[in-house]
Structure formats: structure tokens, C-alpha cells
Scaffold this active site. Sequence first.
Site, short mmCIF file in Angstrom:
data_model
loop_
_atom_site.label_atom_id
_atom_site.label_comp_id
_atom_site.label_asym_id
_atom_site.label_seq_id
_atom_site.Cartn_x
_atom_site.Cartn_y
_atom_site.Cartn_z
CG HIS A 37 69.71 18.99 51.12
ND1 HIS A 37 69.71 19.63 49.74
CD2 HIS A 37 70.04 20.70 52.21
CE1 HIS A 37 70.48 20.85 49.18
NE2 HIS A 37 70.37 20.89 50.45
CD GLU A 38 69.69 21.41 54.90
OE1 GLU A 38 71.36 22.20 55.19
OE2 GLU A 38 69.11 22.07 54.29
CG HIS A 68 75.00 20.66 53.14
ND1 HIS A 68 75.77 21.24 51.89
CD2 HIS A 68 73.67 21.14 53.10
CE1 HIS A 68 75.32 22.29 51.01
NE2 HIS A 68 73.79 22.31 51.59
CG HIS A 71 81.13 19.03 52.21
ND1 HIS A 71 80.80 19.77 50.46
CD2 HIS A 71 82.38 18.56 51.12
CE1 HIS A 71 81.68 20.39 50.01
NE2 HIS A 71 82.97 19.66 49.98
ZN LIG Z 1 71.99 23.06 50.87
#
Ligand SMILES: [Zn+2]
Length: 747
Positions: A503-504, A507, A510
Site C-alpha cells: 500500500h505505502e 503511494h 505515485h
Molecule cells: Zn494510503
Amino acid sequence: MIRTLLMATAAVAVAITPVAAAAPKGTSAAASATLPASNPFAKASTLPFQAPDFSRIKDSDYLPALLAGMAQQKREVTAIANNPATPTFDNTVAAMERSGLLLERAGLAFSAVNGANTNDTLQATDTKTAPLFAAHNDFIYLNAKLFQRFKYLNDHQAELNLNPEQAKLLDVYYKQFVHAGAQLPPAKQAELKTINKRLSTLQTSFTQKLLAAAKAGALHVNDAAALGGLSEQQMAAAQQAAKDRKVDGYVLPLQNTTQQPALSDLTSHATRQQLMDASLNRAEHGDANDTRATISEIAQLRAQKAALFGVDNFADYNLYDQMAKDRATAVGFLARLAPPVAAKERQEWSDIVALAKSQGANFQPTAADWNFYSEQIRKQRYALNQDDLKPYFEIHKVLTDGVFFAANQLYGITFQERHDLPTWNPDMLTYEVFDADGKPMGLMYFDYWKRDNKSGGAWMSNLVNQSYLRGTQPVIYNVANFTKPAPGQPALISFDDVTTMFHEFGHALHGLFAAQTYPTLSGTSVARDFVEFPSQFNENWALDPKVLPHYAVNYKTGATIPPDLVKKILAARTFNQGYDQGEALEAARLDLDWHSLPASAPRQDVDKFEAEALANGGFDTKDVPPRYRSSYFLHIWSNGYSASYYAYAWTRMLAQDAFAWFEKNGGLTRANGQRFRNMVLSRGNTEDLAEMYRGFVGHDPDINPYLQYYGLTGGAAANTTPPPMPATAVPPPPPAAAPTPKKGERG
Ligand SMILES: [Zn+2]
């Protein structure tokens, strides 16, 4: 989750709701300090990628750097506003993007260490600078002269010959000024200032009351027998909590959400009910900590504020820069989810009632009993033991052969560990990232282990933002709170932790792929209902049939994770999602209803309003209470998520719909990854987000993959027509800056 600064990260202040209150007096004196050259923030770092030199930075260096940074940017902004030359894109918009370098440099580093490695000095710096940042924001967005320059440019846009990114940047600035009230006539501006000032007081008061209410609301038990079912460790913690409060017996402190951890374990129905009631009513005791009068006033003032802008309700006022764009779209999204979620809630509830009966329960089960029985069902059905799984998840292997491997397969990027760059903690890992063509593209720091001086949860942010204008490449960090192994032991983590790493890192991608000229539009600087899309999307690769066997290898035997364990992980994912999704979506509905009030509405009776909102939402709220009741819903009253709590579910919809696109098109391939990178991950906030999304998947977001992901497909037929997306582009402004709730707490 993601963290951005509640301050001017670039030239642009990124507060979601620019506060149009007058700047507090006395801030200019504090901020006029000049920075001695010996301060490590005085110049850009000479380390690779301008990574902050944590070996030189002392705790006492941050405050003077932040104050001098604000003063410097004030001088820069004043010069832009007072420039006698006719406004041009370069002397106004780009000039703003060039300003505030010192503030950004110090601010990003400060935010990182204060979140992940704090101490008294850093916390004192935070307390001192928080109101100054708010005033700094006002200084920019309430500057009438500055606004006139942006207005001139906006009015003459056709003649400016801007490229699309420049046009978007101008639009973002202009709309943020307008949203802050720059366009209102003086009488309305005065009214706005009064409302904002009152709101600011009420929001602070709400936070303080709630903190006190939650503390006072803890369940105090004298008789150990009433706490049957708690482990030795839990009992010791409860005893310690009592000691800390100088009372006898045991204390179960309340966590923020309605559900409380001990409810899964307590064997006494009566104690469970007491704990649940303590949670539900924590801020409704009619004493000094009762928040109801405060929130009914906040709701009314927000509606009045929206009316000043000619908008019907606060939700419409606040969602202008989001992907959903308006209240109706957000409400429609929840309304479509309600029937299948309610069906799953009822189905799970009937399992719980049946189990309670079969065990001879002599009481009518309530929401307080849900977790006690659902945990038993989980164990019966899935027999998923974390201890069986952990040997397959050695953290370094998960990182390099899982997280990095998936990114390499999709995007062609590679990673090289570095040991020469200073970090804020010796346990951290540092990697340099190289693009598919071998060019260096940025740095990644990982700070995974739990420490007492680290905020809870997990998050990503930048130490250096990508910008072609400034010639900077991204320096990014991921933080988590995994349990550190004892010395000499292998670093084994849970599958939940594995998911958090993916998940992290979503980011981080991105941020790493950002390819913007202007820092305000760079990377993760997107709307609240978009920013969790790349991260939730990236979680999916953890279980991909090509990725999982590559990293999930027993650290002792070298055996790949057996298929029956994988099956159990997959099956367990849909378990109890009626409750988990239901409680969150009910809270989202409550949030939107509070922010749908017209300005003419009187102050509401909080309990009556809440009961009606929940009854109208279409969920099974009798057995599944909302994740937060109105009286303790911190996100929406003072944490920047007003009318936006739906964003968590919305971005999950995007994540699963986009993942379905990958599955249809061959899954984990370089071509698919490149397309996603080109069309989404590298675009920052340079385009209308709904159009960006449509461009990638070829249609409006489809809710079905989300429903399948959580096993919500068995209920009454939901209308699964894609949500209507307004065709007109309303560009979102700079980064969502609210302190977002932690991943893993699902907000
Ligand atoms: Zn998040």
C-alpha cells in the site's frame, strides 16, 4: 495513508479549507528572523538528490529554519503582489512556484521526523508553528493585490498561450483564491471572517472536549471476574491504565472508533454491553465534555458559509476540487452500495445470533456482541493462524522480491541499496531507484519498525518534491509500525503488514513517477478521493500469482507458500465485510447528511438528526452502528475530512476497477504497467481526475469489482450503473493536506 504538510509545501498553501480569518497579530515579528548560514537548512543539501543531511541537522535547527522560511516566503509573495509590471504567467504564477524554497526544505524534513521520530523539542516546535502556518496560508490567499493578479491572468487566459500544465496550475491557484473568499464583496468577506473565526474556535473546542471525553469515558472495572476472556497481557495493561489514572482495579481506555478491541475477547455479555455503551455515549453525558452543542453549531455555520458563496450546502462547497465533484455524486455512490452491504450485514448478523443461541446465550445479542462471536466464526471457518503464515513473510524478502519485484515487472524500475546516506534512525533502509533506462530517478527510505516516538499507523510522504522547474527529483519515505524482531531473530511480519508495505509503496510510486514542471501539481498532490487509489491498487499485487510465490518463501526451509494457505488468505478477506464496510459507509453517510443542511436550517438536535440520517441511509444500522457517531467523529468536525469520509470507499472502487482492467488485459506486464504509469502515476494533478481515470480504464468507475473484492455480491440487486461523472472539468487544487487517518485503521 499519505501525509502532506498542512502548510505551504510549494508556494501554494495546501490547506483544504483556506481559513479566511485575519492573520494573528505578532506572527510577523516571530517570523522575521534571518537564518544563520550554519543552519543546515540555510542552503539546499549537497547530498545526492538534495536528501536532507540528518547527520548535521539538530532538533533545535527546525524552528529557526521554519520561521525564517515563512519570513522569506512572505517577502517573496509581497514582491510578487506589488510588482508594478503587468501580470504574466511567469512573474506571478511561476514566481509563486519559485518561492518558499527554504520553508519547503525545512518543513518536509520537520514533518518527517516529527511524525516518525519525535521528541519534546520537535513537539514544542510543532505547537509553536501550527498557528503560524495557518496565518501564513491566510497571508497568501487573503492578499487582495495578489488575487487581482491571478484574476487578471484568469480573465486573459486565452491570450496567454499556456501549455496544459500551466493552464491547470493557474486554474488551481485561481479557484483556491476564490474558494477562500477573495472574490466576495467586502460585506460578505467580513461575514466570512466572523464565521471562520468562530469555526476555528469551535473545531479546537470539539477536539479538546472529545479528547477529554474519550479519556473520561474509559470503562472502569473493579472486579477482575468481569473481565474474563482478556489475556494476561491485556489484564496487565488494564491494571496499568488504572494505576496511571490513580484508581483501583482495571481500566479499559477507549479507542477512537465505536468498536473496541476488548469486545472480541470479553466473555461477559454485561461487560461487553457496558464497554459498548461507554464508547457510544462517550461525548454525550451532558457535562463539560459533551460535544453535541458544538457540532450542531459547526454544522449550521458551515451551511451559512456555503451560502455566502451561493452554494446550497457545505458538501457542494467543499467537494469542488474532488474527483466526485459534488454532493449528489458522493451520496449516489453510497446509495448504490447500501443494498448489497445491508444484505451482507444482515447475513452476518444472523450467523452471530445463531452462534450465540447455540452457545446458550440467555440474552438478546446486540452490536456489543458482534466481535465476540464473529471472531469465533472466523477461527472456525478459516483456521487462519498468523503463526503459520509468518515464516513466509521475511521483511527483506517481501520488500525486494515482492514489492520491488512487482514494480520491476510492471514499470521496469530497479533498486540499489545505499548505506552512505544519513537517516533519522539507524534501522531505516535506503534505496536509490533507477528508471527502466538505467537513469537515477530518486531515493526511497523505509522506516518500518514500531517505536515509542513514532505516530501510529503507516504513511508515505516526500522529503524532496519532484519538479522540473526546480530541477529536483523525488526523495520519498514509507513509515510503518511493524513489531521489531528480537536481536538475532528473523524479521517476520504478518500478511496485514505485507499489505501495508504494498500500500505505502503504491503511494511511493505515485511520487517517484511524478513528471511535473510545477511542484504544486506534482506527484501525490491530488484530491482526497483520488490519493488512496494508487496505494490501494498496489495492494493487489501482494497476492498476484506471479508475485506471491516470488517472495512468500519459508525463511527456514525455502519452501514456497502452500496453496491452501493462500486460499485461506483469500477466503478470509471477505469475512465480516458486511460489518467492516457497513460501519464505514454509514459514517460516510452521516458525514454527508450533516453537510447537506441548507443555511436556513436551525441548529439540529444531534441525536434526532443522527437517527434519521442513519435510518434513511439504507444500511442495517440497528446491528451495525456507524464507525463513528456524530459526537465523536473527529475526521469531519476538525480533521479536514468534512463531507469527504466517502473518499476511502471511493478510492477502493477505483483501485479494484483499475485492477480488473489489468486482469482483463494480461495482468502483471510491462506494457500494462507502462500504460498505467503514463496515464495515471506520472500525471500528478495536471488533469481533471475523472477524465484521467476514464482515459485509463475506458469507462466511468464501475462498482462491481469493489463488491466482488469484499464479497458483497450476494445481496439484493444493487443498481450497479456506473456513477454519473460530471463531464465538465472542475480542476482540483493542490494537495489534500488533512492529517488523514492511518492505514490499517481504515480511517
Ligand atoms: Zn494510503
